[in-house]
Motif scaffolding. Sequence first.
Motif, PDB file in Angstrom:
ATOM      1  N   GLY A 164       0.826  -1.225   0.000  1.00  0.00           N
ATOM      2  CA  GLY A 164       0.000   0.000   0.000  1.00  0.00           C
ATOM      3  C   GLY A 164       0.848   1.257   0.000  1.00  0.00           C
ATOM      4  O   GLY A 164       0.555   2.221  -0.721  1.00  0.00           O
ATOM      5  N   LEU A 165       1.925   1.243   0.789  1.00  0.00           N
ATOM      6  CA  LEU A 165       2.846   2.387   0.842  1.00  0.00           C
ATOM      7  C   LEU A 165       3.492   2.611  -0.533  1.00  0.00           C
ATOM      8  O   LEU A 165       3.644   3.752  -0.998  1.00  0.00           O
ATOM      9  N   THR A 166       3.833   1.526  -1.189  1.00  0.00           N
ATOM     10  CA  THR A 166       4.435   1.574  -2.529  1.00  0.00           C
ATOM     11  C   THR A 166       3.508   2.288  -3.520  1.00  0.00           C
ATOM     12  O   THR A 166       3.919   3.190  -4.260  1.00  0.00           O
ATOM     13  N   LYS A 167       2.234   1.870  -3.504  1.00  0.00           N
ATOM     14  CA  LYS A 167       1.267   2.446  -4.460  1.00  0.00           C
ATOM     15  C   LYS A 167       1.077   3.936  -4.189  1.00  0.00           C
ATOM     16  O   LYS A 167       1.013   4.750  -5.118  1.00  0.00           O
ATOM     17  N   THR A 168       0.982   4.285  -2.903  1.00  0.00           N
ATOM     18  CA  THR A 168       0.757   5.688  -2.536  1.00  0.00           C
ATOM     19  C   THR A 168       1.937   6.553  -2.980  1.00  0.00           C
ATOM     20  O   THR A 168       1.752   7.616  -3.596  1.00  0.00           O
ATOM     21  N   ALA A 169       3.149   6.088  -2.685  1.00  0.00           N
ATOM     22  CA  ALA A 169       4.340   6.860  -3.052  1.00  0.00           C
ATOM     23  C   ALA A 169       4.437   6.995  -4.575  1.00  0.00           C
ATOM     24  O   ALA A 169       4.782   8.069  -5.093  1.00  0.00           O
ATOM     25  N   ALA A 170       4.117   5.913  -5.281  1.00  0.00           N
ATOM     26  CA  ALA A 170       4.192   5.959  -6.753  1.00  0.00           C
ATOM     27  C   ALA A 170       3.305   7.072  -7.304  1.00  0.00           C
ATOM     28  O   ALA A 170       3.702   7.817  -8.215  1.00  0.00           O
ATOM     29  N   LEU A 171       2.102   7.197  -6.725  1.00  0.00           N
ATOM     30  CA  LEU A 171       1.172   8.229  -7.197  1.00  0.00           C
ATOM     31  C   LEU A 171       1.689   9.630  -6.865  1.00  0.00           C
ATOM     32  O   LEU A 171       1.532  10.565  -7.655  1.00  0.00           O
ATOM     33  N   GLU A 172       2.322   9.765  -5.692  1.00  0.00           N
ATOM     34  CA  GLU A 172       2.790  11.090  -5.272  1.00  0.00           C
ATOM     35  C   GLU A 172       3.901  11.631  -6.174  1.00  0.00           C
ATOM     36  O   GLU A 172       4.040  12.843  -6.308  1.00  0.00           O
ATOM     37  N   VAL A 173       4.725  10.733  -6.756  1.00  0.00           N
ATOM     38  CA  VAL A 173       5.897  11.206  -7.522  1.00  0.00           C
ATOM     39  C   VAL A 173       5.873  10.773  -8.987  1.00  0.00           C
ATOM     40  O   VAL A 173       6.902  10.821  -9.665  1.00  0.00           O
ATOM     41  N   ALA A 174       4.681  10.398  -9.453  1.00  0.00           N
ATOM     42  CA  ALA A 174       4.585   9.850 -10.814  1.00  0.00           C
ATOM     43  C   ALA A 174       5.082  10.808 -11.899  1.00  0.00           C
ATOM     44  O   ALA A 174       5.559  10.369 -12.950  1.00  0.00           O
ATOM     45  N   GLU A 175       5.009  12.110 -11.642  1.00  0.00           N
ATOM     46  CA  GLU A 175       5.425  13.076 -12.686  1.00  0.00           C
ATOM     47  C   GLU A 175       6.853  13.564 -12.484  1.00  0.00           C
ATOM     48  O   GLU A 175       7.284  14.512 -13.120  1.00  0.00           O
ATOM     49  N   LYS A 176       7.576  12.942 -11.560  1.00  0.00           N
ATOM     50  CA  LYS A 176       8.900  13.466 -11.185  1.00  0.00           C
ATOM     51  C   LYS A 176      10.062  12.612 -11.696  1.00  0.00           C
ATOM     52  O   LYS A 176      11.200  12.773 -11.239  1.00  0.00           O
ATOM     53  N   GLY A 177       9.774  11.654 -12.581  1.00  0.00           N
ATOM     54  CA  GLY A 177      10.861  10.793 -13.074  1.00  0.00           C
ATOM     55  C   GLY A 177      11.255   9.711 -12.077  1.00  0.00           C
ATOM     56  O   GLY A 177      12.327   9.114 -12.178  1.00  0.00           O
ATOM     57  N   ILE A 178      10.372   9.475 -11.114  1.00  0.00           N
ATOM     58  CA  ILE A 178      10.670   8.499 -10.049  1.00  0.00           C
ATOM     59  C   ILE A 178       9.642   7.371 -10.113  1.00  0.00           C
ATOM     60  O   ILE A 178       8.437   7.637 -10.186  1.00  0.00           O
ATOM     61  N   THR A 179      10.120   6.133 -10.092  1.00  0.00           N
ATOM     62  CA  THR A 179       9.177   5.018 -10.011  1.00  0.00           C
ATOM     63  C   THR A 179       9.313   4.341  -8.646  1.00  0.00           C
ATOM     64  O   THR A 179      10.386   4.345  -8.044  1.00  0.00           O
ATOM     65  N   VAL A 180       8.195   3.813  -8.177  1.00  0.00           N
ATOM     66  CA  VAL A 180       8.164   3.121  -6.876  1.00  0.00           C
ATOM     67  C   VAL A 180       7.405   1.809  -7.083  1.00  0.00           C
ATOM     68  O   VAL A 180       6.241   1.820  -7.494  1.00  0.00           O
ATOM     69  N   ASN A 181       8.090   0.717  -6.845  1.00  0.00           N
ATOM     70  CA  ASN A 181       7.467  -0.590  -7.066  1.00  0.00           C
ATOM     71  C   ASN A 181       7.762  -1.544  -5.915  1.00  0.00           C
ATOM     72  O   ASN A 181       8.739  -1.360  -5.180  1.00  0.00           O
ATOM     73  N   ALA A 182       6.908  -2.551  -5.805  1.00  0.00           N
ATOM     74  CA  ALA A 182       7.149  -3.619  -4.825  1.00  0.00           C
ATOM     75  C   ALA A 182       7.431  -4.908  -5.580  1.00  0.00           C
ATOM     76  O   ALA A 182       6.816  -5.180  -6.616  1.00  0.00           O
ATOM     77  N   ILE A 183       8.380  -5.659  -5.059  1.00  0.00           N
ATOM     78  CA  ILE A 183       8.625  -7.011  -5.580  1.00  0.00           C
ATOM     79  C   ILE A 183       8.066  -7.976  -4.550  1.00  0.00           C
ATOM     80  O   ILE A 183       8.290  -7.824  -3.350  1.00  0.00           O
ATOM     81  N   CYS A 184       7.316  -8.962  -5.035  1.00  0.00           N
ATOM     82  CA  CYS A 184       6.642  -9.895  -4.127  1.00  0.00           C
ATOM     83  C   CYS A 184       7.133 -11.319  -4.376  1.00  0.00           C
ATOM     84  O   CYS A 184       6.503 -12.077  -5.128  1.00  0.00           O
ATOM     85  N   PRO A 185       8.251 -11.678  -3.740  1.00  0.00           N
ATOM     86  CA  PRO A 185       8.770 -13.028  -3.979  1.00  0.00           C
ATOM     87  C   PRO A 185       7.979 -14.096  -3.230  1.00  0.00           C
ATOM     88  O   PRO A 185       7.449 -13.843  -2.141  1.00  0.00           O
ATOM     89  N   GLY A 186       7.932 -15.286  -3.827  1.00  0.00           N
ATOM     90  CA  GLY A 186       7.532 -16.481  -3.084  1.00  0.00           C
ATOM     91  C   GLY A 186       8.724 -16.900  -2.241  1.00  0.00           C
ATOM     92  O   GLY A 186       9.552 -16.060  -1.870  1.00  0.00           O
ATOM     93  N   TYR A 187       8.846 -18.180  -1.945  1.00  0.00           N
ATOM     94  CA  TYR A 187       9.970 -18.618  -1.106  1.00  0.00           C
ATOM     95  C   TYR A 187      11.289 -18.569  -1.873  1.00  0.00           C
ATOM     96  O   TYR A 187      11.411 -19.119  -2.958  1.00  0.00           O
TER      97      TYR A 187
END
Length: 260
Positions: A164-187
């Motif tokens: 959730g934090l990832t998605k929120t941050a991504a929206l806040e800086v989407a126009e600034k040349g910054i990407t924010v993503n989450a990686i969701c590994p299994g085991y």
Amino acid sequence: MRARHIALVTGSTSGIGLAVARKLAAMDFDVAVHGFESDEAVADQIRALQALGDGRIHYVRADLTDSTASIGLVQEVVQALGGIDILVNNAGIQKVSSIADFAEDDWQRLMAVNLDAAFHAMRGALPHMVAGGWGRIINVASAHGLRASPFKSAYVAAKHGLVGLTKTAALEVAEKGITVNAICPGYVWTPLVAKQVEDQARVHGISEEEVISRIILAPQPSKQFVQPEEIAELVAYLCSDWARSITGAAIAIDGGWTAK
Ligand code: NAD
């Protein structure tokens, strides 16, 4: 954009974080390696990382259960290396217990390392990234950021929070040349999982091989562990300019677990 990227990878003295630090060092980035071991304990590791590329390697020690150390981490990196344009929030711990038996201290420690530390680091790093007009934040969440399992309440809550934090941050800086993503590994086969295998074998009175096949890899359709290097390659891709339109995503790398 800086000619040579400066990256901080939290929890990079072991497992996934170490594989990510190795990859970024081999790409000639300046890499701040972080853990909570002593400088002497990680000296050989730092030398090995230095040998991989032309970038600077700087070790920062900070216990992320301590909010003052956690809040100061990015600032220490910026002072030492002159900036920050890639942040990989990877440090994480696990605790397996029923909710009824979950000690409050353990809940607080897990939240501090797995969720609060990512917030503090992002808060510290984002102004530098905005000023530079480029940035990459990659939060190592988990398949448990997308699905639950019993007896992992704090971990599942923290990892869902991190998504959730990832998605929120991504929206806040989407126009600034910054990407924010989450990686969701299994085991992924790392010391964190090796310890769970040991613990479960003891609790259930079965062999470690049986724990792996009957419990650990049961939800992972591929029936194989993800290797830390696979995560490192995904991080490298997300850092590239080819990934500039990927933001706010929670990317599963889990052998099919969350397809179910
Ligand atoms: P690991 O135990 O091998 O490494 C954890 C790292 O975090 C180490 O560098 C350690 O020094 C650091 N760390 C732990 N507690 C700390 C504290 N209090 N202060 C500062 N640093 C601390 O773990 P791993 O398996 O490589 O896991 C890395 C990340 O990947 C974690 O966030 C974990 O939740 C996530 N993850 C792991 C798996 C898996 O199967 N291994 C699966 C999904 C997600």
